[in-house]
Design a protein around this motif. Structure first.
Motif, short mmCIF file in Angstrom:
data_model
loop_
_atom_site.label_atom_id
_atom_site.label_comp_id
_atom_site.label_asym_id
_atom_site.label_seq_id
_atom_site.Cartn_x
_atom_site.Cartn_y
_atom_site.Cartn_z
N ALA A 83 0.82 -1.21 0.00
CA ALA A 83 0.00 0.00 0.00
C ALA A 83 0.86 1.26 0.00
CB ALA A 83 -0.94 0.00 1.20
N ALA A 84 2.14 1.12 0.23
CA ALA A 84 3.04 2.28 0.22
C ALA A 84 3.55 2.47 -1.21
CB ALA A 84 4.20 2.08 1.18
N VAL A 85 3.05 3.49 -1.90
CA VAL A 85 3.47 3.71 -3.28
C VAL A 85 4.51 4.82 -3.38
CG1 VAL A 85 1.40 2.75 -4.34
CG2 VAL A 85 1.45 5.16 -3.73
N ASP A 86 4.95 5.35 -2.24
CA ASP A 86 6.01 6.34 -2.27
C ASP A 86 7.34 5.64 -2.54
OD1 ASP A 86 5.97 5.01 0.14
OD2 ASP A 86 6.34 6.78 1.36
N VAL A 87 8.39 6.40 -2.75
CA VAL A 87 9.69 5.83 -3.09
C VAL A 87 10.28 5.12 -1.87
CG1 VAL A 87 12.04 6.34 -3.86
CG2 VAL A 87 10.10 7.59 -4.84
#
Length: 144
Positions: A83-87
């Motif tokens: 669910a973490a789509v950040d870098v």
């Protein structure tokens, strides 16, 4: 995230707000892990027994297409979802298949600068995800 934030996210991505999509997003926040579709489905069906596993798979694929979730494949071929789509990168335990997010701006900058200089012919890099393979020595979560 809370229910209102999930609804806003779905709207921003052009998706209808459905009870099934909300259940999938809520499951991610409660599991706080990189679950497989089957693990998510089992978890969701405890509270929502009417939601079929096939529906969960379809929702996951739609959310990947809309950049709400991403896929993470393990060395054993298991498909997990993030669910973490950040870098960020991943720490992968080859003994247990456990995956944890690993944030390191210095490492990310180093990798990006390397490939900016390298200029691979006839190839445009869209994203770089590093999976660091090893073994966790305890059951505690890595601090970010």
């Amino acid at each position: 995230m809370n229910s209102d934030e999930y609804q806003l996210l779905l709207k921003e991505k052009g998706l209808k707000i459905t009870p099934q999509r909300m259940a999938v997003l809520e499951a991610f926040s409660l599991l706080n892990d990189h679950p497989t579709a089957e693990e998510l489905s089992r978890f969701i069906r405890k509270k929502h027994p009417h939601i079929a596993t096939g529906t969960v798979y379809k929702i996951l694929e739609t959310m990947v297409e809309k950049d709400i979730l991403s896929r993470v494949k393990t060395d054993r071929g298991l498909m997990r979802y993030d669910a973490a789509v950040d870098v960020h990168h991943h720490l992968y335990c080859m003994q247990t298949d456990r995956i944890e997010d690993y944030y390191d701006n210095e490492l990310t900058g180093l990798i990006n600068r390397y490939f900016e200089k390298k200029k691979i012919p006839n190839f445009r890099i869209e994203d770089i995800k590093l999976q660091i393979v090893g073994r966790f020595t305890n059951n505690r979560k890595i601090l970010k």
